[in-house]
Design an enzyme around this catalytic site. Structure first.
Site, short mmCIF file in Angstrom:
data_model
loop_
_atom_site.label_atom_id
_atom_site.label_comp_id
_atom_site.label_asym_id
_atom_site.label_seq_id
_atom_site.Cartn_x
_atom_site.Cartn_y
_atom_site.Cartn_z
N HIS A 133 -56.34 -12.75 -12.10
CA HIS A 133 -56.50 -13.38 -10.70
C HIS A 133 -56.09 -14.71 -10.43
O HIS A 133 -55.71 -15.40 -11.36
CB HIS A 133 -58.28 -13.49 -10.23
CG HIS A 133 -58.68 -12.18 -9.93
ND1 HIS A 133 -58.99 -11.26 -11.16
CD2 HIS A 133 -58.91 -11.41 -8.86
CE1 HIS A 133 -59.60 -10.19 -10.71
NE2 HIS A 133 -59.51 -10.25 -9.45
N LYS A 137 -60.40 -18.49 -8.26
CA LYS A 137 -61.48 -17.55 -8.53
C LYS A 137 -62.58 -18.17 -9.26
O LYS A 137 -62.13 -18.58 -10.38
CB LYS A 137 -61.11 -16.08 -8.98
CG LYS A 137 -62.21 -15.02 -9.06
CD LYS A 137 -61.63 -13.92 -9.55
CE LYS A 137 -62.98 -12.72 -9.76
NZ LYS A 137 -63.45 -12.62 -8.35
N THR A 144 -65.06 -6.69 -10.93
CA THR A 144 -64.50 -5.44 -10.91
C THR A 144 -64.38 -4.81 -12.52
O THR A 144 -64.53 -3.89 -12.76
CB THR A 144 -62.98 -5.41 -10.33
OG1 THR A 144 -63.34 -5.73 -9.01
CG2 THR A 144 -62.44 -3.95 -10.39
#
Length: 248
Positions: A133, A137, A144
């Site tokens: 990511h 973040k 997930t």
């Protein structure tokens, strides 16, 4: 028209949700709130479904508050633990007619990758998860990836498989976080958006399942699908995972 309010409307994801709702022919944007704003403006009189894209430290209180006022909620914020989910179940149980939907990921590609991984898990000796990511973040590993790892572990248990082989004696943290017996690795890199790679291995072969979301717009069809499902009144209580709304 489904009346939708957005909590966290000025954030990266919340802003996209606002645009998606405004662009949906069967929805109308009711109330938008952000950090520092109260939730009192969101009521059953003006909102059919609220969408929460805030931060892990705030989302539980937001959900409990909205449910207590009779408002159903779609949640895209990550950081959910079993204890927090139990609190949500208890809350919706006390307020009949309300429902809460929580998704580790709203991208169809990620949901399918997660689903395919649970199918593949029972056929392979080894499995690891890598999630990648952008550096903004706030949580690692991603919700997930944790959900994927738990699904793999459950599929392995049902198949009667033992522990994943690993003779590492000292790793200095390089083997990632162990989630239900599955190693999960988190990468934070400028230029990335949201990506997951699931690696399966047997002697002499490997299977790689990968999902890539290059833009936050990829999450919006899933968000709107969840809003429509909750507004139908057919999903009471707590539902976790967009797979519950797909024909899998």
């Amino acid at each position: 028209m489904v009346r939708v309010s957005v909590v966290g409307a000025h954030g990266r994801m919340g802003g996209n949700v606002v645009k998606a709702v405004e662009g949906a022919k069967d929805m109308e944007l009711s109330v938008t709130v952000d950090a520092g704003d109260g939730l009192d403006a969101i009521t059953p009189e003006n909102t059919d479904v609220a969408v929460d894209f805030t931060v892990p430290s705030a989302t539980l209180d937001n959900v409990l508050s909205l449910v207590s006022h009779g408002v159903s909620v779609v949640v895209g914020t990550t950081g959910w633990t079993d204890d927090k989910l139990d609190q949500v179940r208890e809350a919706v149980g006390k307020h009949p007619g309300t429902s809460v939907f929580i998704a580790p990921n709203f991208a169809i590609s990620a949901v399918l990758a997660d689903y395919f991984s649970t199918i593949a898990a029972k056929y392979f000796e080894s499995a690891e998860v890598i999630e990648m990511h952008h550096p903004n973040k706030v949580d690692a590993p991603s919700g997930t990836a944790i959900h994927t790892a738990k699904g793999i572990a459950e599929a392995r248990r049902e198949a009667g498989l033992g522990a994943i082989p690993d003779d590492t004696k000292s790793d200095g943290g390089s083997r990632g976080q162990l989630v239900d017996g599955v190693h999960v690795h988190a990468v934070r890199l400028r230029g990335l958006n949201a990506h997951e790679e699931v690696l399966f291995g047997n002697a002499g072969e490997q299977l790689v399942i990968r999902a890539d979301s290059f833009d936050r717009s990829s999450f919006m069809p899933g968000v709107l699908l969840a809003v429509r499902k909750l507004s139908s009144g057919k999903y009471q209580g707590l539902t976790v995972g967009l797979n519950n709304f797909l024909d899998l």
